[in-house]
Design a protein around this motif. Structure first.
Motif, PDB file in Angstrom:
ATOM      1  N   ILE A 106       0.861  -1.184   0.000  1.00 52.03           N
ATOM      2  CA  ILE A 106       0.000   0.000   0.000  1.00 52.03           C
ATOM      3  C   ILE A 106       0.897   1.234   0.000  1.00 52.03           C
ATOM      4  CG2 ILE A 106      -1.659   1.384   1.333  1.00 52.03           C
ATOM      5  CD1 ILE A 106      -2.762  -1.204   2.484  1.00 52.03           C
ATOM      6  N   ILE A 107       0.553   2.175  -0.891  1.00 54.37           N
ATOM      7  CA  ILE A 107       1.231   3.471  -0.921  1.00 54.37           C
ATOM      8  C   ILE A 107       0.174   4.538  -0.688  1.00 54.37           C
ATOM      9  CG2 ILE A 107       2.676   5.068  -2.225  1.00 54.37           C
ATOM     10  CD1 ILE A 107       3.346   2.765  -4.130  1.00 54.37           C
ATOM     11  N   ILE A 108       0.427   5.423   0.260  1.00 54.38           N
ATOM     12  CA  ILE A 108      -0.445   6.575   0.488  1.00 54.38           C
ATOM     13  C   ILE A 108       0.302   7.786  -0.053  1.00 54.38           C
ATOM     14  CG2 ILE A 108      -1.666   7.962   2.193  1.00 54.38           C
ATOM     15  CD1 ILE A 108      -1.781   5.416   3.961  1.00 54.38           C
ATOM     16  N   ILE A 109      -0.389   8.581  -0.871  1.00 59.88           N
ATOM     17  CA  ILE A 109       0.283   9.611  -1.653  1.00 59.88           C
ATOM     18  C   ILE A 109      -0.364  10.973  -1.453  1.00 59.88           C
ATOM     19  CG2 ILE A 109       1.069  10.198  -3.996  1.00 59.88           C
ATOM     20  CD1 ILE A 109      -0.049   7.119  -4.504  1.00 59.88           C
ATOM     21  N   SER A 110       0.469  11.979  -1.323  1.00 64.03           N
ATOM     22  CA  SER A 110      -0.001  13.362  -1.267  1.00 64.03           C
ATOM     23  C   SER A 110      -0.612  13.758  -2.613  1.00 64.03           C
ATOM     24  CB  SER A 110       1.184  14.271  -0.949  1.00 64.03           C
ATOM     25  OG  SER A 110       0.854  15.628  -1.159  1.00 64.03           O
ATOM     26  N   PRO A 111      -1.677  14.557  -2.590  1.00 63.63           N
ATOM     27  CA  PRO A 111      -2.350  14.956  -3.836  1.00 63.63           C
ATOM     28  C   PRO A 111      -1.689  16.136  -4.563  1.00 63.63           C
ATOM     29  CG  PRO A 111      -3.619  15.695  -1.955  1.00 63.63           C
ATOM     30  CD  PRO A 111      -2.443  14.955  -1.405  1.00 63.63           C
ATOM     31  N   THR A 112      -0.397  15.995  -4.848  1.00 66.31           N
ATOM     32  CA  THR A 112       0.305  16.955  -5.699  1.00 66.31           C
ATOM     33  C   THR A 112       0.915  16.173  -6.856  1.00 66.31           C
ATOM     34  OG1 THR A 112       2.432  16.783  -4.551  1.00 66.31           O
ATOM     35  CG2 THR A 112       0.881  18.466  -3.736  1.00 66.31           C
ATOM     36  N   ARG A 162       3.869  16.151  -8.222  1.00 64.89           N
ATOM     37  CA  ARG A 162       5.208  15.594  -8.025  1.00 64.89           C
ATOM     38  C   ARG A 162       5.202  14.325  -7.186  1.00 64.89           C
ATOM     39  NH1 ARG A 162       4.581  20.432  -5.412  1.00 64.89           N
ATOM     40  NH2 ARG A 162       5.117  20.573  -3.195  1.00 64.89           N
ATOM     41  N   THR A 163       4.316  14.247  -6.189  1.00 68.23           N
ATOM     42  CA  THR A 163       4.229  13.028  -5.379  1.00 68.23           C
ATOM     43  C   THR A 163       3.497  11.930  -6.145  1.00 68.23           C
ATOM     44  OG1 THR A 163       2.310  14.035  -4.297  1.00 68.23           O
ATOM     45  CG2 THR A 163       4.397  14.098  -3.099  1.00 68.23           C
ATOM     46  N   LEU A 164       2.445  12.302  -6.861  1.00 68.25           N
ATOM     47  CA  LEU A 164       1.695  11.321  -7.653  1.00 68.25           C
ATOM     48  C   LEU A 164       2.580  10.720  -8.746  1.00 68.25           C
ATOM     49  CD1 LEU A 164      -1.603  13.378  -7.879  1.00 68.25           C
ATOM     50  CD2 LEU A 164      -1.303  11.228  -6.616  1.00 68.25           C
ATOM     51  N   ARG A 165       3.382  11.570  -9.402  1.00 64.78           N
ATOM     52  CA  ARG A 165       4.300  11.075 -10.440  1.00 64.78           C
ATOM     53  C   ARG A 165       5.382  10.172  -9.828  1.00 64.78           C
ATOM     54  NH1 ARG A 165       4.147   9.953 -15.065  1.00 64.78           N
ATOM     55  NH2 ARG A 165       6.272  10.558 -15.505  1.00 64.78           N
ATOM     56  N   THR A 166       5.890  10.548  -8.662  1.00 66.65           N
ATOM     57  CA  THR A 166       6.883   9.699  -7.995  1.00 66.65           C
ATOM     58  C   THR A 166       6.310   8.318  -7.732  1.00 66.65           C
ATOM     59  OG1 THR A 166       7.975  11.617  -6.963  1.00 66.65           O
ATOM     60  CG2 THR A 166       8.352   9.466  -5.944  1.00 66.65           C
ATOM     61  N   ALA A 167       5.113   8.271  -7.161  1.00 67.12           N
ATOM     62  CA  ALA A 167       4.476   6.978  -6.859  1.00 67.12           C
ATOM     63  C   ALA A 167       4.147   6.211  -8.140  1.00 67.12           C
ATOM     64  CB  ALA A 167       3.218   7.199  -6.034  1.00 67.12           C
ATOM     65  N   ARG A 194      -2.082  -1.174  -3.967  1.00 65.69           N
ATOM     66  CA  ARG A 194      -3.032  -0.092  -3.675  1.00 65.69           C
ATOM     67  C   ARG A 194      -2.290   1.226  -3.610  1.00 65.69           C
ATOM     68  NH1 ARG A 194      -6.938  -0.832   1.276  1.00 65.69           N
ATOM     69  NH2 ARG A 194      -7.871   1.011   0.341  1.00 65.69           N
ATOM     70  N   LYS A 195      -2.828   2.208  -4.287  1.00 62.93           N
ATOM     71  CA  LYS A 195      -2.267   3.557  -4.284  1.00 62.93           C
ATOM     72  C   LYS A 195      -3.394   4.488  -3.857  1.00 62.93           C
ATOM     73  CE  LYS A 195       0.336   2.008  -8.231  1.00 62.93           C
ATOM     74  NZ  LYS A 195      -0.490   0.907  -8.648  1.00 62.93           N
ATOM     75  N   ILE A 196      -3.297   5.021  -2.643  1.00 57.64           N
ATOM     76  CA  ILE A 196      -4.356   5.826  -2.053  1.00 57.64           C
ATOM     77  C   ILE A 196      -3.876   7.277  -1.957  1.00 57.64           C
ATOM     78  CG2 ILE A 196      -5.835   6.156  -0.043  1.00 57.64           C
ATOM     79  CD1 ILE A 196      -5.180   3.158   0.669  1.00 57.64           C
ATOM     80  N   VAL A 197      -4.634   8.188  -2.547  1.00 57.98           N
ATOM     81  CA  VAL A 197      -4.286   9.611  -2.511  1.00 57.98           C
ATOM     82  C   VAL A 197      -5.016  10.248  -1.329  1.00 57.98           C
ATOM     83  CG1 VAL A 197      -4.244  11.755  -3.818  1.00 57.98           C
ATOM     84  CG2 VAL A 197      -4.111   9.562  -5.030  1.00 57.98           C
ATOM     85  N   SER A 198      -4.261  10.927  -0.465  1.00 60.15           N
ATOM     86  CA  SER A 198      -4.855  11.499   0.745  1.00 60.15           C
ATOM     87  C   SER A 198      -4.282  12.877   1.072  1.00 60.15           C
ATOM     88  CB  SER A 198      -4.632  10.572   1.937  1.00 60.15           C
ATOM     89  OG  SER A 198      -5.131  11.158   3.123  1.00 60.15           O
ATOM     90  N   PRO A 199      -5.152  13.837   1.377  1.00 59.50           N
ATOM     91  CA  PRO A 199      -4.664  15.150   1.807  1.00 59.50           C
ATOM     92  C   PRO A 199      -4.043  15.124   3.207  1.00 59.50           C
ATOM     93  CG  PRO A 199      -7.036  15.074   2.013  1.00 59.50           C
ATOM     94  CD  PRO A 199      -6.621  13.785   1.345  1.00 59.50           C
ATOM     95  N   LEU A 200      -4.156  14.011   3.914  1.00 58.19           N
ATOM     96  CA  LEU A 200      -3.563  13.906   5.246  1.00 58.19           C
ATOM     97  C   LEU A 200      -2.043  13.835   5.195  1.00 58.19           C
ATOM     98  CD1 LEU A 200      -6.129  11.450   6.854  1.00 58.19           C
ATOM     99  CD2 LEU A 200      -6.025  13.945   7.073  1.00 58.19           C
ATOM    100  N   VAL A 201      -1.486  13.648   3.974  1.00 51.16           N
ATOM    101  CA  VAL A 201      -0.031  13.664   3.804  1.00 51.16           C
ATOM    102  C   VAL A 201       0.375  14.714   2.761  1.00 51.16           C
ATOM    103  CG1 VAL A 201       0.314  11.307   4.631  1.00 51.16           C
ATOM    104  CG2 VAL A 201      -0.091  11.695   2.183  1.00 51.16           C
TER     105      VAL A 201
END
Length: 191
Positions: free
Chosen positions: A50-56, A58-63, A73-80
């Motif tokens: 599981i990867i939790i990803i910041s919704p920017t 640069r982070t989405l592209r990294t993941a 699973r790749k989960i985008v969350s504003p909590l990070v």
């Protein structure tokens, strides 16, 4: 449970500071894309991860680059999402740290899940300049929710200030900007 916080690869917004901090929706540079590919060797993923990803972007592209051809699973969350560290009073979010609209995330990263268990205002405001007491409350809830995923290890692709904020909260040690991870630098924290 271990949380492995990984900073995104080199972003376009870091090339000509402070002017480049005004770039909206910065992506990765070519160097940043290469750094993301190197994560494949450092942290080989399986379909069970599981990867939790910041919704920017640069982070989405990294993941995306790191997990290419892996059906984890790749989960985008504003909590990070981006977080100012240390938190300074009366500051506002820089253009480079604005969260992407949900529609853009869903269009550009259709295989990524959206974290629907967070208040809608976090999808617009994020945690960047959130007061410390409010951040601590939602960060503690985030950690509890990570434990509920019943994984030994969860990867989190985020930002230097966010990672340092979580590290300080979890470790109980005072940290500074000197403790920021480098591009695709990482910290593993046991919770």
């Amino acid at each position: 449970m271990d949380l492995v916080f990984i900073r995104h690869g080199q972003g376009e917004h870091t090339l000509d500071i402070p002017k480049s901090l005004q770039i909206k929706d910065p992506s990765l540079t070519l160097k940043g894309e290469k750094q993301a590919k190197l994560l494949r060797n450092q942290f080989p993923l399986t379909n069970d991860d599981i990867i939790i990803i910041s919704p920017t972007r640069r982070t989405l592209r990294t993941a995306f680059i790191w997990s290419e051809n892996i059906d984890c699973r790749k989960i985008v969350s504003p909590l990070v999402s981006p977080r100012l560290f240390p938190l300074l009073p009366d500051k506002s979010t820089l253009p480079c740290d604005k969260i992407l609209d949900l529609e853009i995330i869903q269009k550009d990263f259709p295989t990524f899940e959206i974290d629907i268990n967070v208040p809608l205002d976090l999808w617009s405001d994020g945690i960047n300049v959130m007061p410390e007491n409010k951040f601590i409350k939602i960060a503690e809830e985030f950690i509890i929710n990570c434990k509920l995923l019943l994984k030994e290890k969860i990867y989190i692709v985020s930002h230097d200030g966010t990672i340092t904020s979580y590290r300080q909260l979890i470790s109980g040690h005072n940290l500074s900007r000197k403790d920021f991870p480098s591009e695709t630098g990482w910290f593993q924290i046991t919770c």
